[in-house]
Design a protein around this motif. Structure first.
Motif, PDB file in Angstrom:
ATOM      1  N   ASN A   5       1.264  34.574  46.580  1.00 33.99           N
ATOM      2  CA  ASN A   5       1.426  33.327  45.825  1.00 33.99           C
ATOM      3  C   ASN A   5       2.590  32.490  46.363  1.00 33.99           C
ATOM      4  OD1 ASN A   5      -0.623  34.294  44.292  1.00 33.99           O
ATOM      5  ND2 ASN A   5       0.404  34.016  42.319  1.00 33.99           N
ATOM      6  N   SER A   6       3.649  33.141  46.802  1.00 39.05           N
ATOM      7  CA  SER A   6       4.808  32.383  47.291  1.00 39.05           C
ATOM      8  C   SER A   6       4.405  31.459  48.442  1.00 39.05           C
ATOM      9  CB  SER A   6       5.897  33.333  47.778  1.00 39.05           C
ATOM     10  OG  SER A   6       6.224  34.243  46.772  1.00 39.05           O
ATOM     11  N   LEU A  21       1.552  18.325  47.803  1.00 38.96           N
ATOM     12  CA  LEU A  21       2.040  17.511  46.681  1.00 38.96           C
ATOM     13  C   LEU A  21       3.002  16.437  47.183  1.00 38.96           C
ATOM     14  CD1 LEU A  21       2.564  16.856  43.714  1.00 38.96           C
ATOM     15  CD2 LEU A  21       4.105  18.810  43.592  1.00 38.96           C
ATOM     16  N   MET A  80      -0.558  19.992  41.238  1.00 43.12           N
ATOM     17  CA  MET A  80       0.409  20.630  40.337  1.00 43.12           C
ATOM     18  C   MET A  80      -0.280  21.615  39.388  1.00 43.12           C
ATOM     19  SD  MET A  80       3.355  17.828  39.466  1.00 43.12           S
ATOM     20  CE  MET A  80       2.530  16.262  39.682  1.00 43.12           C
ATOM     21  N   ASP A 112       0.884  25.402  39.065  1.00 43.08           N
ATOM     22  CA  ASP A 112       1.254  26.015  37.782  1.00 43.08           C
ATOM     23  C   ASP A 112       0.557  27.366  37.606  1.00 43.08           C
ATOM     24  OD1 ASP A 112       2.731  23.783  37.345  1.00 43.08           O
ATOM     25  OD2 ASP A 112       1.695  23.137  35.517  1.00 43.08           O
ATOM     26  N   ALA A 113      -0.703  27.433  38.016  1.00 45.98           N
ATOM     27  CA  ALA A 113      -1.467  28.664  37.818  1.00 45.98           C
ATOM     28  C   ALA A 113      -1.031  29.771  38.765  1.00 45.98           C
ATOM     29  CB  ALA A 113      -2.959  28.378  38.000  1.00 45.98           C
ATOM     30  N   LEU A 114      -0.255  29.432  39.788  1.00 48.09           N
ATOM     31  CA  LEU A 114       0.171  30.447  40.761  1.00 48.09           C
ATOM     32  C   LEU A 114       1.587  30.958  40.504  1.00 48.09           C
ATOM     33  CD1 LEU A 114      -1.222  28.700  43.956  1.00 48.09           C
ATOM     34  CD2 LEU A 114      -2.030  30.874  43.037  1.00 48.09           C
ATOM     35  N   LEU A 115       2.270  30.353  39.529  1.00 52.84           N
ATOM     36  CA  LEU A 115       3.634  30.793  39.248  1.00 52.84           C
ATOM     37  C   LEU A 115       3.602  32.209  38.708  1.00 52.84           C
ATOM     38  CD1 LEU A 115       4.889  27.557  37.467  1.00 52.84           C
ATOM     39  CD2 LEU A 115       5.481  28.290  39.782  1.00 52.84           C
ATOM     40  N   SER A 140      11.238  35.134  43.344  1.00 55.49           N
ATOM     41  CA  SER A 140       9.865  35.276  42.855  1.00 55.49           C
ATOM     42  C   SER A 140       9.852  35.904  41.464  1.00 55.49           C
ATOM     43  CB  SER A 140       9.034  36.095  43.833  1.00 55.49           C
ATOM     44  OG  SER A 140       9.550  37.402  43.920  1.00 55.49           O
ATOM     45  N   ARG A 158      11.031  33.197  39.062  1.00 58.00           N
ATOM     46  CA  ARG A 158       9.892  32.295  38.908  1.00 58.00           C
ATOM     47  C   ARG A 158       8.915  32.849  37.862  1.00 58.00           C
ATOM     48  NH1 ARG A 158       6.404  32.928  43.988  1.00 58.00           N
ATOM     49  NH2 ARG A 158       4.792  33.945  42.775  1.00 58.00           N
ATOM     50  N   ARG A 198       7.974  31.343  34.102  1.00 56.70           N
ATOM     51  CA  ARG A 198       6.594  31.119  33.718  1.00 56.70           C
ATOM     52  C   ARG A 198       6.272  31.858  32.414  1.00 56.70           C
ATOM     53  NH1 ARG A 198       2.753  34.506  34.368  1.00 56.70           N
ATOM     54  NH2 ARG A 198       0.772  33.737  33.570  1.00 56.70           N
ATOM     55  N   TRP A 216      13.938  25.807  44.837  1.00 56.16           N
ATOM     56  CA  TRP A 216      13.067  24.787  44.254  1.00 56.16           C
ATOM     57  C   TRP A 216      11.962  25.396  43.396  1.00 56.16           C
ATOM     58  CZ3 TRP A 216       7.814  24.192  44.758  1.00 56.16           C
ATOM     59  CH2 TRP A 216       7.190  24.959  45.735  1.00 56.16           C
ATOM     60  N   ILE A 217      11.453  26.553  43.798  1.00 53.47           N
ATOM     61  CA  ILE A 217      10.297  27.096  43.072  1.00 53.47           C
ATOM     62  C   ILE A 217      10.710  27.570  41.677  1.00 53.47           C
ATOM     63  CG2 ILE A 217      10.476  29.436  44.070  1.00 53.47           C
ATOM     64  CD1 ILE A 217       7.266  27.463  43.113  1.00 53.47           C
ATOM     65  N   TYR A 243      10.954  24.418  39.695  1.00 53.18           N
ATOM     66  CA  TYR A 243       9.604  23.960  39.387  1.00 53.18           C
ATOM     67  C   TYR A 243       9.019  24.772  38.225  1.00 53.18           C
ATOM     68  CZ  TYR A 243       4.710  22.639  40.070  1.00 53.18           C
ATOM     69  OH  TYR A 243       3.430  22.172  39.875  1.00 53.18           O
ATOM     70  N   ALA A 244       9.164  26.097  38.304  1.00 55.93           N
ATOM     71  CA  ALA A 244       8.621  26.963  37.258  1.00 55.93           C
ATOM     72  C   ALA A 244       9.318  26.699  35.928  1.00 55.93           C
ATOM     73  CB  ALA A 244       8.765  28.438  37.664  1.00 55.93           C
ATOM     74  N   ALA A 264       7.857  23.533  34.454  1.00 59.29           N
ATOM     75  CA  ALA A 264       6.518  23.797  33.915  1.00 59.29           C
ATOM     76  C   ALA A 264       6.618  24.548  32.590  1.00 59.29           C
ATOM     77  CB  ALA A 264       5.687  24.584  34.930  1.00 59.29           C
ATOM     78  N   ARG A 304       6.863  17.204  39.233  1.00 61.90           N
ATOM     79  CA  ARG A 304       6.528  18.047  38.077  1.00 61.90           C
ATOM     80  C   ARG A 304       7.219  17.527  36.813  1.00 61.90           C
ATOM     81  NH1 ARG A 304       4.480  19.640  34.654  1.00 61.90           N
ATOM     82  NH2 ARG A 304       3.511  21.648  34.103  1.00 61.90           N
ATOM     83  N   ARG A 320      -4.452  29.920  30.104  1.00 68.04           N
ATOM     84  CA  ARG A 320      -5.574  30.483  30.861  1.00 68.04           C
ATOM     85  C   ARG A 320      -5.528  32.002  30.719  1.00 68.04           C
ATOM     86  NH1 ARG A 320      -3.021  26.929  34.046  1.00 68.04           N
ATOM     87  NH2 ARG A 320      -4.077  24.962  34.481  1.00 68.04           N
ATOM     88  N   ALA A 343      -3.935  34.036  33.756  1.00 64.36           N
ATOM     89  CA  ALA A 343      -2.907  33.164  34.298  1.00 64.36           C
ATOM     90  C   ALA A 343      -1.953  33.822  35.299  1.00 64.36           C
ATOM     91  CB  ALA A 343      -2.098  32.544  33.170  1.00 64.36           C
ATOM     92  N   GLU A 344      -1.913  35.108  35.384  1.00 71.18           N
ATOM     93  CA  GLU A 344      -0.946  35.730  36.296  1.00 71.18           C
ATOM     94  C   GLU A 344      -1.320  35.410  37.745  1.00 71.18           C
ATOM     95  OE1 GLU A 344       1.949  37.013  36.005  1.00 71.18           O
ATOM     96  OE2 GLU A 344       2.159  37.883  37.966  1.00 71.18           O
ATOM     97  N   GLY A 345      -1.553  34.139  38.025  1.00 71.40           N
ATOM     98  CA  GLY A 345      -1.871  33.744  39.386  1.00 71.40           C
ATOM     99  C   GLY A 345      -3.084  34.497  39.909  1.00 71.40           C
TER     100      GLY A 345
END
Lengths: 274, 261
Positions: A236-237, A247, A267, A271-274, B113, B116, B120, B155-156, B159-160, B163, B200, B237, B240-242
């Motif tokens: 995912n990273s 994006l 986006m 979001d779904a990959l976090l 990670s 992140r 989430r 950044w991630i 971002y998380a 969100a 975001r 979802r 949702a765990e990716g």
């Protein structure tokens, strides 16, 4: 941030690194070259010593490589000083494959198209005295780095030459050609056919190649790849980094404060990959 | 669902003598959705096999709330890798009792990670299942921690955090708290250097704005609350765990590589 980090790294200071690079201890010299790039020490003195290190003769591997030159070439790309363009162009003639590779990558980062003829000559394998990669003897030149640099530097004249690499036996090289052609093709419909070569690569069997395609798609910001990126089999990273590239590309294309729908879609995938 | 006895599947995990066999066995056990699998799935989190761990996380998330208590117990003081995977499972389940662990992880973990995933998870907590008396303090703690995480060096993580604040804001009922989050975003936009994070924030601002009542009448409030609920529902979802299952083949090939080297 770069400066702040260099202050807090207890092992070296800028002055110490520059002094080490001028010193006799080969290990310290190689480390100092890496360090100056890592912490983006964009000071004239640092650039000067790194340029000098590009013609170092003291540090050689058994196979004849130049470790210090490699590190210096890599560091110079990160420092953004145009003084390095001409010496790095000269480094494209080095016997050591990895020096040429690092030089091509750094020239791409520096963004000055004056080096394009030298990149083209190397891509055509017309530079005498250059030795192939020691690991892969059939890899005579760092084709992928050269192709990527030509794409980023907008070398439109090289399009026919780059196209011939779409059939190259090594996949990584084919991807680099597709990536460059995507960047060089102004018509979006025609460009997307090259972007789709990379999308195809996302469903390949080799994880390393999928990772390479992810990096390429993020770098060119090909929006048509968004869903394929989210679904490919990789960490995912890495997917998040690739989608970030898409994006940001979408945001740069948009005007004013509106969020383009493609950006919102990307986006949602992120979001779904976090 | 499968008819295979859980004991047989558990035995297959214990007997696996190669990373690939282990991943396959954990996959099968995870897909059985059987509560008896929980201790074994927890143990797998500590095996240092990413493919197997991803499958185990997926299995635990699928088992949902019944896995939360064993997870919390298991996380206590265990080795770092296992903890990191456990946090991912907690984040995916969204049970309110995971809150403290997620808060601590987001504040202190050194791996981006994991931070992140913790961020989430804070956006994924099912607040409505928390006793009403505990909710305001818990949401305030999540909000403050996420606002701090919005300034993370990576950044991630920022971002998380955005969100998650977005999700939290749609769940909040206190207009002051929502305004506090919005003020934080406005401030961050002044200094945020990463375009993706800026985007975001703007998405969160826009979507929250379109769900905020404009006239302040009770009808308007009621309508806005309903809108927010729908919005939140649409964001939840089940996988949702990716979609960790998408990792499996990759992780398998990774493990095969490591094994070969």
């Amino acid at each position: 941030m770069a400066q702040g980090e260099s202050q807090t790294d207890g092992t070296l200071t800028v002055e110490r690194a520059i002094a080490n690079l001028r010193g006799d201890d080969l290990g310290l010299r190689v480390y100092a070259a890496w360090w100056l790039g890592r912490f983006r020490v964009n000071e004239p003195e640092a650039v000067t010593v790194l340029i000098e290190a590009l013609s170092d003769e003291a540090d050689r591997t058994e196979a004849g490589g130049y470790p210090l030159r490699r590190n210096a070439a890599r560091a110079l790309g990160k420092l953004g000083d145009r003084r390095a363009v001409s010496p790095l162009t000269e480094s494209l003639k080095c016997t050591d494959f990895y020096v040429r590779e690092a030089a091509a990558q750094s020239l791409e980062m520096l963004g000055d198209p004056v080096c394009v003829p030298a990149l083209v000559a190397l891509l055509q394998d017309e530079v005498p005295g250059t030795l192939p990669s020691p690991e892969q003897p059939d890899f005579i030149q760092p084709y992928d780095s050269l192709l990527e640099a030509l794409g980023t530097l907008q070398a439109a004249d090289a399009i026919p030459l780059i196209k011939s690499f779409l059939e190259h036996p090594i996949e990584r090289v084919r991807y680099a050609a597709a990536r460059a052609l995507y960047q060089l093709t102004p018509d979006p419909n025609e460009a997307s056919q090259y972007g789709d070569v990379l999308v195809q690569a996302l469903s390949g069997r080799d994880l390393q190649l999928r990772r390479a395609a992810l990096a390429d798609l993020g770098a060119i910001g090909y929006l048509g790849a968004a869903d394929a990126i989210a679904e490919t089999l990789a960490e995912n990273s890495l997917k998040l980094i690739a989608l970030k590239g898409l994006l940001e590309h979408a945001m740069q294309q948009s005007e004013g404060d509106t969020l383009p729908p493609e950006a919102v879609r990307v986006m949602q995938l992120m979001d779904a990959l976090l | 669902m499968t008819n295979t006895q859980p004991q047989v599947l558990i035995r297959a995990v214990q007997d696996a003598d190669s990373p690939l066999k282990l991943i396959k066995a954990v996959n099968a056990l995870a897909e059985a959705h059987h509560p008896e699998a929980i201790p074994t799935l927890l143990e797998v989190l500590g095996y240092n096999n990413p493919g197997a761990a991803v499958a185990a996380v997926d299995g635990l998330v699928q088992l949902g709330d019944m896995a939360v208590e064993p997870l919390l117990k298991h996380l206590d003081g265990h080795n770092y890798t296992a903890r990191a995977w456990g946090v991912r499972a907690l984040a995916g389940i969204g049970h309110p009792s995971g809150l403290e662990t997620l808060l601590t992880t987001l504040k202190t973990d050194f791996a981006m990670s994991v931070r992140r995933a913790a961020a989430r998870g804070l956006g994924n907590i099912r607040w409505q299942e928390m006793p009403e008396s505990d909710r305001p303090a818990a949401q305030a703690a999540a909000m403050e921690t996420l606002l701090v995480a919005s300034q993370d060096g990576e950044w991630i993580v920022r971002y998380a955090a955005i969100a998650a604040l977005h999700a939290l804001a749609t769940a909040l009922s206190d207009p002051k708290a929502i305004a506090h989050i919005q003020a934080g975003w406005q401030q961050q936009l002044q200094v945020e250097e990463t375009l993706a994070v800026q985007a975001r924030i703007r998405l969160a601002q826009q979507s929250l704005h379109s769900h905020t009542p404009s006239d302040g009448t009770p009808e308007g409030d009621w309508y806005a609350t309903l809108e927010r609920l729908y919005h939140r529902k649409s964001e939840e979802r089940p996988m949702a765990e990716g979609d960790p299952r998408k990792f499996r083949e990759v992780a398998a090939s990774l493990s095969a590589r490591y094994n070969a080297e």
